[in-house]
Design a protein around this motif. Structure first.
Motif, PDB file in Angstrom:
ATOM      1  N   ILE A 133      -9.843   6.704   1.408  1.00 25.25           N
ATOM      2  CA  ILE A 133     -10.018   7.739   2.428  1.00 25.25           C
ATOM      3  C   ILE A 133      -8.848   8.720   2.316  1.00 25.25           C
ATOM      4  CG2 ILE A 133     -10.325   8.212   4.873  1.00 25.25           C
ATOM      5  CD1 ILE A 133     -12.497   6.404   3.644  1.00 25.25           C
ATOM      6  N   THR A 134      -9.146   9.991   2.164  1.00 25.86           N
ATOM      7  CA  THR A 134      -8.126  11.032   2.076  1.00 25.86           C
ATOM      8  C   THR A 134      -8.045  11.766   3.411  1.00 25.86           C
ATOM      9  OG1 THR A 134      -8.569  11.324  -0.278  1.00 25.86           O
ATOM     10  CG2 THR A 134      -7.342  13.073   0.824  1.00 25.86           C
ATOM     11  N   LEU A 135      -6.848  11.816   3.980  1.00 19.33           N
ATOM     12  CA  LEU A 135      -6.608  12.452   5.271  1.00 19.33           C
ATOM     13  C   LEU A 135      -5.398  13.376   5.163  1.00 19.33           C
ATOM     14  CD1 LEU A 135      -6.841   9.339   7.639  1.00 19.33           C
ATOM     15  CD2 LEU A 135      -8.620  11.059   7.299  1.00 19.33           C
ATOM     16  N   PRO A 136      -5.249  14.305   6.110  1.00 20.14           N
ATOM     17  CA  PRO A 136      -4.008  15.088   6.157  1.00 20.14           C
ATOM     18  C   PRO A 136      -2.838  14.184   6.485  1.00 20.14           C
ATOM     19  CG  PRO A 136      -5.318  15.482   8.124  1.00 20.14           C
ATOM     20  CD  PRO A 136      -6.191  14.697   7.182  1.00 20.14           C
ATOM     21  N   SER A 137      -1.724  14.401   5.824  1.00 19.45           N
ATOM     22  CA  SER A 137      -0.551  13.575   6.055  1.00 19.45           C
ATOM     23  C   SER A 137       0.092  13.911   7.389  1.00 19.45           C
ATOM     24  CB  SER A 137       0.456  13.787   4.933  1.00 19.45           C
ATOM     25  OG  SER A 137       1.684  13.170   5.230  1.00 19.45           O
ATOM     26  N   LEU A 138       0.582  12.901   8.065  1.00 22.14           N
ATOM     27  CA  LEU A 138       1.321  13.132   9.307  1.00 22.14           C
ATOM     28  C   LEU A 138       2.636  13.853   9.048  1.00 22.14           C
ATOM     29  CD1 LEU A 138       0.812   9.785  11.246  1.00 22.14           C
ATOM     30  CD2 LEU A 138       0.035  12.041  11.956  1.00 22.14           C
ATOM     31  N   SER A 139       3.279  13.526   7.943  1.00 18.83           N
ATOM     32  CA  SER A 139       4.581  14.115   7.644  1.00 18.83           C
ATOM     33  C   SER A 139       4.469  15.387   6.844  1.00 18.83           C
ATOM     34  CB  SER A 139       5.441  13.110   6.874  1.00 18.83           C
ATOM     35  OG  SER A 139       4.841  12.816   5.621  1.00 18.83           O
ATOM     36  N   GLY A 140       3.300  15.601   6.206  1.00 20.39           N
ATOM     37  CA  GLY A 140       3.124  16.801   5.398  1.00 20.39           C
ATOM     38  C   GLY A 140       3.771  16.708   4.041  1.00 20.39           C
ATOM     39  N   GLY A 141       4.339  15.573   3.687  1.00 21.42           N
ATOM     40  CA  GLY A 141       5.047  15.503   2.429  1.00 21.42           C
ATOM     41  C   GLY A 141       4.705  14.291   1.588  1.00 21.42           C
ATOM     42  N   THR A 142       3.579  13.616   1.895  1.00 23.19           N
ATOM     43  CA  THR A 142       3.228  12.413   1.152  1.00 23.19           C
ATOM     44  C   THR A 142       2.848  12.732  -0.288  1.00 23.19           C
ATOM     45  OG1 THR A 142       2.471  11.349   3.174  1.00 23.19           O
ATOM     46  CG2 THR A 142       1.689  10.418   1.104  1.00 23.19           C
ATOM     47  N   THR A 143       2.103  13.818  -0.491  1.00 23.71           N
ATOM     48  CA  THR A 143       1.728  14.238  -1.830  1.00 23.71           C
ATOM     49  C   THR A 143       1.930  15.741  -1.942  1.00 23.71           C
ATOM     50  OG1 THR A 143      -0.588  14.658  -1.198  1.00 23.71           O
ATOM     51  CG2 THR A 143      -0.036  12.433  -1.940  1.00 23.71           C
ATOM     52  N   ALA A 144       1.701  16.243  -3.142  1.00 23.66           N
ATOM     53  CA  ALA A 144       1.911  17.672  -3.383  1.00 23.66           C
ATOM     54  C   ALA A 144       0.987  18.525  -2.526  1.00 23.66           C
ATOM     55  CB  ALA A 144       1.692  17.975  -4.865  1.00 23.66           C
ATOM     56  N   ASP A 145      -0.227  18.017  -2.231  1.00 18.81           N
ATOM     57  CA  ASP A 145      -1.166  18.806  -1.439  1.00 18.81           C
ATOM     58  C   ASP A 145      -1.078  18.486   0.050  1.00 18.81           C
ATOM     59  OD1 ASP A 145      -2.296  16.317  -1.360  1.00 18.81           O
ATOM     60  OD2 ASP A 145      -4.143  16.864  -2.401  1.00 18.81           O
ATOM     61  N   GLY A 146      -0.119  17.658   0.457  1.00 20.03           N
ATOM     62  CA  GLY A 146       0.060  17.373   1.878  1.00 20.03           C
ATOM     63  C   GLY A 146      -0.901  16.361   2.436  1.00 20.03           C
ATOM     64  N   ASN A 147      -1.627  15.632   1.577  1.00 23.15           N
ATOM     65  CA  ASN A 147      -2.584  14.633   2.039  1.00 23.15           C
ATOM     66  C   ASN A 147      -2.023  13.227   1.876  1.00 23.15           C
ATOM     67  OD1 ASN A 147      -4.592  16.536   2.679  1.00 23.15           O
ATOM     68  ND2 ASN A 147      -5.250  16.613   0.546  1.00 23.15           N
ATOM     69  N   CYS A 148      -2.678  12.266   2.505  1.00 23.23           N
ATOM     70  CA  CYS A 148      -2.327  10.861   2.307  1.00 23.23           C
ATOM     71  C   CYS A 148      -3.625  10.078   2.184  1.00 23.23           C
ATOM     72  CB  CYS A 148      -1.473  10.340   3.456  1.00 23.23           C
ATOM     73  SG  CYS A 148      -2.350  10.190   5.029  1.00 23.23           S
ATOM     74  N   THR A 149      -3.538   8.831   1.761  1.00 27.04           N
ATOM     75  CA  THR A 149      -4.729   8.016   1.589  1.00 27.04           C
ATOM     76  C   THR A 149      -4.644   6.750   2.427  1.00 27.04           C
ATOM     77  OG1 THR A 149      -3.789   6.938  -0.375  1.00 27.04           O
ATOM     78  CG2 THR A 149      -5.207   8.848  -0.739  1.00 27.04           C
ATOM     79  N   GLU A 150      -5.796   6.328   2.905  1.00 24.36           N
ATOM     80  CA  GLU A 150      -5.961   5.061   3.596  1.00 24.36           C
ATOM     81  C   GLU A 150      -7.038   4.271   2.851  1.00 24.36           C
ATOM     82  OE1 GLU A 150      -4.175   4.008   6.029  1.00 24.36           O
ATOM     83  OE2 GLU A 150      -3.258   5.811   6.902  1.00 24.36           O
ATOM     84  N   ILE A 151      -7.128   2.983   3.139  1.00 30.00           N
ATOM     85  CA  ILE A 151      -8.094   2.124   2.467  1.00 30.00           C
ATOM     86  C   ILE A 151      -9.117   1.608   3.469  1.00 30.00           C
ATOM     87  CG2 ILE A 151      -8.429   0.055   1.065  1.00 30.00           C
ATOM     88  CD1 ILE A 151      -6.809   2.196  -0.324  1.00 30.00           C
ATOM     89  N   LEU A 152     -10.392   1.695   3.107  1.00 26.98           N
ATOM     90  CA  LEU A 152     -11.482   1.052   3.846  1.00 26.98           C
ATOM     91  C   LEU A 152     -11.907  -0.150   3.021  1.00 26.98           C
ATOM     92  CD1 LEU A 152     -13.534   1.193   6.244  1.00 26.98           C
ATOM     93  CD2 LEU A 152     -15.057   2.410   4.661  1.00 26.98           C
ATOM     94  N   ARG A 153     -11.660  -1.352   3.541  1.00 31.43           N
ATOM     95  CA  ARG A 153     -11.897  -2.578   2.785  1.00 31.43           C
ATOM     96  C   ARG A 153     -13.143  -3.307   3.285  1.00 31.43           C
ATOM     97  NH1 ARG A 153      -6.147  -2.523   3.274  1.00 31.43           N
ATOM     98  NH2 ARG A 153      -5.118  -2.515   1.235  1.00 31.43           N
ATOM     99  N   ALA A 154     -14.000  -3.660   2.354  1.00 28.62           N
ATOM    100  CA  ALA A 154     -15.197  -4.427   2.683  1.00 28.62           C
ATOM    101  C   ALA A 154     -14.900  -5.910   2.568  1.00 28.62           C
ATOM    102  CB  ALA A 154     -16.337  -4.052   1.745  1.00 28.62           C
ATOM    103  N   ALA A 155     -15.535  -6.704   3.417  1.00 30.11           N
ATOM    104  CA  ALA A 155     -15.351  -8.155   3.387  1.00 30.11           C
ATOM    105  C   ALA A 155     -16.547  -8.812   4.060  1.00 30.11           C
ATOM    106  CB  ALA A 155     -14.055  -8.566   4.091  1.00 30.11           C
ATOM    107  N   THR A 156     -16.725 -10.084   3.786  1.00 29.90           N
ATOM    108  CA  THR A 156     -17.692 -10.881   4.528  1.00 29.90           C
ATOM    109  C   THR A 156     -16.930 -11.734   5.521  1.00 29.90           C
ATOM    110  OG1 THR A 156     -17.618 -12.626   2.847  1.00 29.90           O
ATOM    111  CG2 THR A 156     -19.355 -10.958   2.637  1.00 29.90           C
ATOM    112  N   SER A 157     -17.491 -11.899   6.696  1.00 28.69           N
ATOM    113  CA  SER A 157     -16.907 -12.751   7.730  1.00 28.69           C
ATOM    114  C   SER A 157     -17.965 -13.763   8.150  1.00 28.69           C
ATOM    115  CB  SER A 157     -16.463 -11.903   8.924  1.00 28.69           C
ATOM    116  OG  SER A 157     -17.584 -11.508   9.698  1.00 28.69           O
TER     117      SER A 157
END
Length: 307
Positions: A133-157
């Motif tokens: 998941i690509t989102l705008p960075s809170l700090s604005g400096g995570t990457t060159a384009d100012g974005n950051c990434t999160e992970i959506l993980r699939a699992a069985t429960s």
């Protein structure tokens, strides 16, 4: 899924009032405060600068167009069906996250800046458990384009197929991370009562705990999620699709509880919408079944299955 001529007319209509790209809006507008001992708190000097151009309504519905000649559709509400444009991204071209998936644009056409994106990991196969998941960075400096990434993980429960993520929450400047879980509906009577006809409850989003939940972090030994999660969590969103095969208005996302009141904040709302779009894509690819995800888990755990 979209009409380029209509898109051009709407682009000219909104050009004068279009917001700056997120990378510009966020740069210099946020700072990451010193973390507390558990590392889960952030302070933003101006949290409203990372909000969508138009706030997400309590119910956000997908709308396709009759002339389905472009991979673009829209999200909106009864007053405006074209609040946000969504473009299916093949992973090629000079825009987007650089991987197959979907790109959510911060306005009514795909000419507007990217608001968020979701897709497969690079070189992922159909058994991949992780969505990027690509989102705008809170700090604005995570990457060159100012974005950051999160992970959506699939699992069985023991209870259902689940898709888990963590994200910063909070209605104001003081944000903290919490854990959430999209839980696939099994069609029970309780789930049928969550949405009225002609809708079918597909996934329910639960707030796992009002804190950063380290018990949901991947096991460093094998990179997998634990099988269980706490019970009695709050329902904060529902993802539903049309049960009568309505091709023009196929699905919707409804915020509930704290997700609807705004207590969890706009970053949570954005994460809910973009992960909901990810689930829609996975459903279309038949990648939300328990057998498919269990096979992916087996491939990820050393000694349980060979690649």
């Amino acid at each position: 899924m979209g009409n380029p001529e209509e898109a051009e007319s709407h682009t000219s209509e909104y050009t004068s009032s279009a917001p700056p790209p997120y990378s510009e809006a966020v740069q210099g507008s946020h700072r990451e405060a010193s973390r507390s001992t558990n590392g889960d708190r952030h302070t933003s000097t101006n949290a409203t600068r990372i909000s969508p151009y138009r706030p997400f309504p309590p119910i956000l519905s997908a709308h396709y167009q009759w002339k389905m000649i472009t991979p673009v559709f829209h999200l909106g509400d009864p007053t405006d069906k074209r609040l946000f444009a969504v473009k299916v991204h093949t992973g090629y071209g000079g825009y987007g996250p650089g991987r197959p998936g979907v790109v959510l644009h911060n306005g009514p056409t795909d000419k507007y800046p990217m608001l968020a994106a979701a897709g497969d990991e690079h070189y992922a196969n159909s058994y991949s458990l992780n969505g990027i998941i690509t989102l705008p960075s809170l700090s604005g400096g995570t990457t060159a384009d100012g974005n950051c990434t999160e992970i959506l993980r699939a699992a069985t429960s023991p209870d259902a197929v689940v898709f888990r993520f963590s994200i910063e929450v909070g209605p104001g400047q003081d944000l903290w991370r919490e854990d959430f879980e999209w839980r696939k509906s099994k069609g029970c009577e309780e789930d049928k009562g969550l949405v009225g006809a002609p809708w079918k409850c597909g996934f329910k989003l639960f707030r796992l705990s009002p804190r950063s939940g380290k018990d949901l972090d991947p096991d460093p030994a094998n990179g997998t999620l634990q099988k269980s999660a706490p019970k009695n969590q709050e329902l904060v969103a529902v993802f539903a699709w049309s049960s009568n095969l309505n091709l023009m208005d196929p699905f919707k996302i409804e915020f509930r509880g704290s997700g609807r009141t705004g207590v969890l904040g706009e970053r949570f709302a954005l994460m809910t919408v973009i992960t909901g779009l990810r689930l829609w894509g996975l459903k279309a690819q038949r990648r939300t079944s328990e057998s498919k995800i269990a096979a992916g888990e087996a491939r990820c755990v050393p000694g349980t299955s060979s690649r």
